[in-house]
Scaffold this motif. Structure first.
Motif, mmCIF file in Angstrom:
data_model
loop_
_atom_site.group_PDB
_atom_site.id
_atom_site.type_symbol
_atom_site.label_atom_id
_atom_site.label_comp_id
_atom_site.label_asym_id
_atom_site.label_seq_id
_atom_site.Cartn_x
_atom_site.Cartn_y
_atom_site.Cartn_z
ATOM 1 N N PRO A 21 3.728 48.868 45.999
ATOM 2 C CA PRO A 21 4.781 49.809 45.583
ATOM 3 C C PRO A 21 5.582 50.394 46.740
ATOM 4 O O PRO A 21 6.774 50.692 46.579
ATOM 5 C CB PRO A 21 3.990 50.899 44.838
ATOM 6 N N GLU A 22 4.964 50.588 47.876
ATOM 7 C CA GLU A 22 5.651 51.225 49.002
ATOM 8 C C GLU A 22 6.126 50.229 50.059
ATOM 9 O O GLU A 22 6.629 50.611 51.120
ATOM 10 C CB GLU A 22 4.721 52.243 49.676
ATOM 11 N N GLN A 24 8.638 47.936 50.333
ATOM 12 C CA GLN A 24 10.042 47.854 50.735
ATOM 13 C C GLN A 24 10.472 49.101 51.502
ATOM 14 O O GLN A 24 11.260 49.018 52.454
ATOM 15 C CB GLN A 24 10.941 47.633 49.523
ATOM 16 N N ALA A 25 9.938 50.238 51.120
ATOM 17 C CA ALA A 25 10.248 51.465 51.857
ATOM 18 C C ALA A 25 9.700 51.387 53.275
ATOM 19 O O ALA A 25 10.355 51.832 54.237
ATOM 20 C CB ALA A 25 9.649 52.670 51.128
ATOM 21 N N ALA A 26 8.506 50.805 53.426
ATOM 22 C CA ALA A 26 7.915 50.641 54.756
ATOM 23 C C ALA A 26 8.746 49.687 55.611
ATOM 24 O O ALA A 26 8.939 49.914 56.811
ATOM 25 C CB ALA A 26 6.487 50.134 54.633
ATOM 26 N N SER A 29 11.776 51.574 56.729
ATOM 27 C CA SER A 29 11.418 52.568 57.737
ATOM 28 C C SER A 29 11.264 51.936 59.113
ATOM 29 O O SER A 29 11.670 52.512 60.132
ATOM 30 C CB SER A 29 10.121 53.270 57.324
#
Length: 761
Positions: A21-22, A24-26, A29
């Protein structure tokens, strides 16, 4: 080793972010890039190479044209004969014909050398390259003379793998090469790409076969990379020599992956420079953010010397684990053998234990996996100053090419080996498929080769002869030889590896290899031998079909070696009807007779006679069919055979596993799944229906009849589910067969009856 089914992002080839879940955000970042998964998939090395070779304009439905083709002397006669029947005039791309399987010319009179002369004259006539016997095994010649960064090569041998050199290579059945010779395409859906992320470096004594077996043991049984592309990345790649990478890469075939590719570096550049082909190097790396559909992390420093026990490369243990649990593991192998051989012969491995240690009868270092320069040099260092002894144990070493052999002579490695009692032989694939170095009955052989399937060591179960093979790395084989046949891990040996530099001399190729440089000479007459026969005529798909089940196999996996044995039978591979006599002979000796019997019905209607008179039981079966389908008649019916196997087609790419069934009247296979894409393709190219049936109790059994109404129309309509009927006890009992998606061309090939009919001019 860690396996991630959900896939992963790879940033700059170094940092891994497992999908979640995280994820693409990682990625955003760390990189500042808002990149979606589909875009990141296009940043793999594999995607880039496939895009460059795709002619369809649609990256979901690939139509690939390869840069080069390669075959050996078990397959090239049938391929060229098929292409000739379809109007072949010249080879449109470089096509190399090597002679490394039937090299000994020791079986069947003149027929093996007749095949070689056929190959030489075809290379002249159609503009190809011909490598004489004993000069190089097929894959080593390809590494030395064909592979190039960013290129694609198609070979008619399943171990066609040159990914370590930046070449995506695929091993397929012969008909796929025929398509390329006729300037058609290799049609597949875009495969998933599995990232193989390497870190660390191997400990002393661990070789490429150890790494390969560790991977195979983790991914074969669960199908983790089946029909996918394995892409080797990560910092650990540069901690491996190119020879080491090649040794791992060639064994990826045993995972059932489609192909492989590795990132390249200065070591690969040096490889091409050593071989006088610096221009063929291309640096390959994944993009800044690449996404892999699945992901495997491997710490090379954790790999230990491995052994794959009989009878599959995935039956893996560390050598230490085997030695610590010797009797239990040997007992398990014996029980597996009893199931595999239906209790016909007894494998007795426990008798090999002497004073608590496993005694080995034979060691082999050979072929495309074991015969590399570095493997043999390391083995010679381990054996230096030792003797293999004067007992049962023997050791044979086959350098993979004459240039390697020449360098081993020059640097003294051959002398080191010979003085131990080992025998050094010429380039030959025989020990890999059961045509050389057959051990004694009940003997146990350890081999740095590609496969250890039943009969691959040359034994014949039907004659009461059984021996077995375990796969190991050359270093541990040498350690065992230095210990006079008692199984020993190379990690336990105190040795100084000299690591001599390799110098490639292509003089022997310049002197002996025929290279047309792509220029065909139509005036050349092809030289045939008495055993080289044309393919028999094959009928188009009938409107309705009545199939007799003539073999029922419930082994978890059925290899192509069991469908058509390797070894001495390979001498008849230029004679379709002659070879067909061996079909399933080591698995189901009744198969050929049963298939021929029902084939009489088909031959009868093709000659205008009554199928029921040719095969009386067919008249009774047709009487039952007509109660529900009165329109069914001999005029619109095809009669033939089918087999059931749980998971057929593991192993060799040899098309004959399918074509032998076809020439005996086979119309279909029925399976819970197909072990490889290439076997399913072989069935299709020979006009056979690759049916799937859901797992569970079968609605039919051996010798039952299956009726398929309207099968021709359903194939024309691209149906994927088919209502079939078991004809039993005077009734038609319905059940469902399925079939995976077919391309338009594949449907047309099946409708026409085979690839030859599809292309015939």
């Amino acid at each position: 080793m860690k396996l991630y089914e959900n896939g992963a992002y790879l940033l700059n080839g170094k940092e891994v972010i497992i999908d979640g879940p995280e994820a693409q955000a990682a990625v955003k970042s760390k990189t500042g890039m808002d990149i979606d998964k589909q875009t990141a998939k296009q940043e793999t090395i594999a995607y880039g190479i496939l895009k460059e070779h795709n002619t369809s304009g649609n990256m979901d439905k690939l139509q690939i044209k390869f840069d080069k083709l390669t075959s050996h002397d078990i397959t090239f006669v049938g391929i060229i004969q098929t292409a000739r029947a379809s109007g072949l005039e010249k080879f449109p791309i470089p096509y190399v014909l090597t002679n490394c399987h039937n090299s000994l010319c020791a079986v069947g009179g003149t027929i093996n050398e007749d095949d070689h002369m056929f190959g030489l004259t075809c290379a002249k006539k159609y503009g190809g390259i011909y490598v004489p016997p004993h000069q190089a095994v097929i894959h080593q010649f390809a590494r030395e003379m064909l592979a190039g960064g960013g290129k694609m090569i198609l070979g008619s041998d399943s171990h066609t793998r040159y990914g370590a050199l930046g070449t995506m290579a695929v091993g397929e059945g012969g008909p796929e090469l025929v398509k390329q010779l006729l300037e058609q395409t290799y049609d597949i859906d875009m495969p998933e790409v599995v990232g193989i992320y390497l870190t660390g470096e191997p400990i002393k004594g661990v070789g490429p076969q150890d790494v390969a077996l560790a991977i195979i043991g983790e991914v074969f049984g669960n199908g983790f990379v089946k029909n996918k592309v394995m892409e080797f990345v990560g910092p650990g790649v540069s901690n491996l020599s190119v020879d080491f990478r090649i040794g791992v890469d060639v064994m990826t075939t045993e995972t059932t992956c489609l192909s492989s590719i590795w990132r390249t570096d200065d070591q690969v550049k040096e490889f091409f420079e050593i071989h006088g082909r610096a221009e063929d190097h291309k640096e390959l790396n994944p993009g800044e953010v690449a996404y892999y559909d699945r992901f495997i992390e491997i710490d090379l420093s954790q790999i230990r010397p491995m052994i794959a026990m009989p009878f599959h490369p995935s039956n893996t243990y560390t050598i230490d684990e085997l030695n610590a649990n010797l009797m239990d593991i040997l007992d398990d192998c014996e029980k597996r053998a009893e199931v595999s051989f239906d209790g016909k012969v007894k494998l007795d491995l426990k008798s090999k234990v002497r004073d608590g240690k496993l005694y080995v009868d034979q060691g082999i270092i050979a072929g495309c996996a074991g015969g590399g320069f570095e493997n043999i040099c390391d083995a010679a260092d381990i054996l230096n100053g030792h003797s293999i002894g004067a007992d049962e144990f023997t050791l044979s070493v086959y350098p993979a090419s004459t240039p390697i052999y020449m360098e081993l002579v020059k640097n003294g490695a051959v002398a080191k080996l010979l003085e131990t009692g080992a025998i050094v032989k010429t380039a030959f694939c025989g020990p890999c498929f059961g045509a050389g170095d057959t051990p004694a009955n009940n003997a146990f052989s350890i081999r740095h080769s590609t496969r250890n399937f039943p009969n691959r060591e040359g034994s014949k179960v039907q004659n009461g002869q059984i021996s077995s093979v375990a796969l190991m790395d050359a270093r541990s084989i040498a350690a065992t030889a230095a210990n006079k046949g008692f199984l020993t891990s190379a990690a336990d040996i105190d040795v100084n590896f000299t690591k001599p530099k390799y110098f490639f001399d292509k003089t022997i190729y310049e002197n002996r290899v025929f290279d047309s440089h792509g220029v065909a000479d139509p005036s050349v007459e092809i030289q045939f031998g008495p055993n080289i026969k044309d393919w028999p005529a094959m009928s188009a798909l009938p409107e309705n079909m009545l199939l007799k089940v003539v073999s029922e196999i419930h082994d978890p996996v059925t290899t192509t070696d069991e469908l058509i044995p390797s070894g001495e039978t390979s001498s008849y591979r230029s004679n379709p009807l002659g070879l067909a006599e061996f079909a399933l002979s080591r698995k189901d000796p009744e198969y050929v007779g049963r298939a021929k019997e029902i084939q009489k019905a088909q031959k009868a209607i093709e000659s205008g006679e009554c199928a029921g008179k040719a095969v009386p039981e067919v008249a009774e079966i047709m009487g039952v069919v007509k109660k529900k389908f009165p329109e069914a008649s001999h005029e619109n019916m095809g009669f033939g055979s089918t087999i059931f196997a749980v998971k057929p087609g593991d192993g060799s790419a040899r098309e004959q596993a399918a074509s032998c069934q076809k020439v005996l009247g086979g119309w279909a296979n029925i399976a819970n799944e197909y072990a490889t894409k290439r076997y399913r393709s072989n069935l299709i190219n020979w006009g056979m229906l690759p049916f799937i049936i859901d797992e569970g109790e079968l609605p039919f059994h051996n010798l039952d009849y299956i009726f398929l109404p309207g099968i021709k129309k359903e194939i024309e309509d691209a149906k994927t589910e088919f209502e079939a009927y078991v004809v039993k006890d005077g009734e038609l009992k319905p059940f469902t067969l399925k079939m995976g998606e077919l391309t338009d061309d594949e449907r047309e090939i099946i409708l026409k009856g085979c690839l030859i009919n599809y292309n015939r001019k």
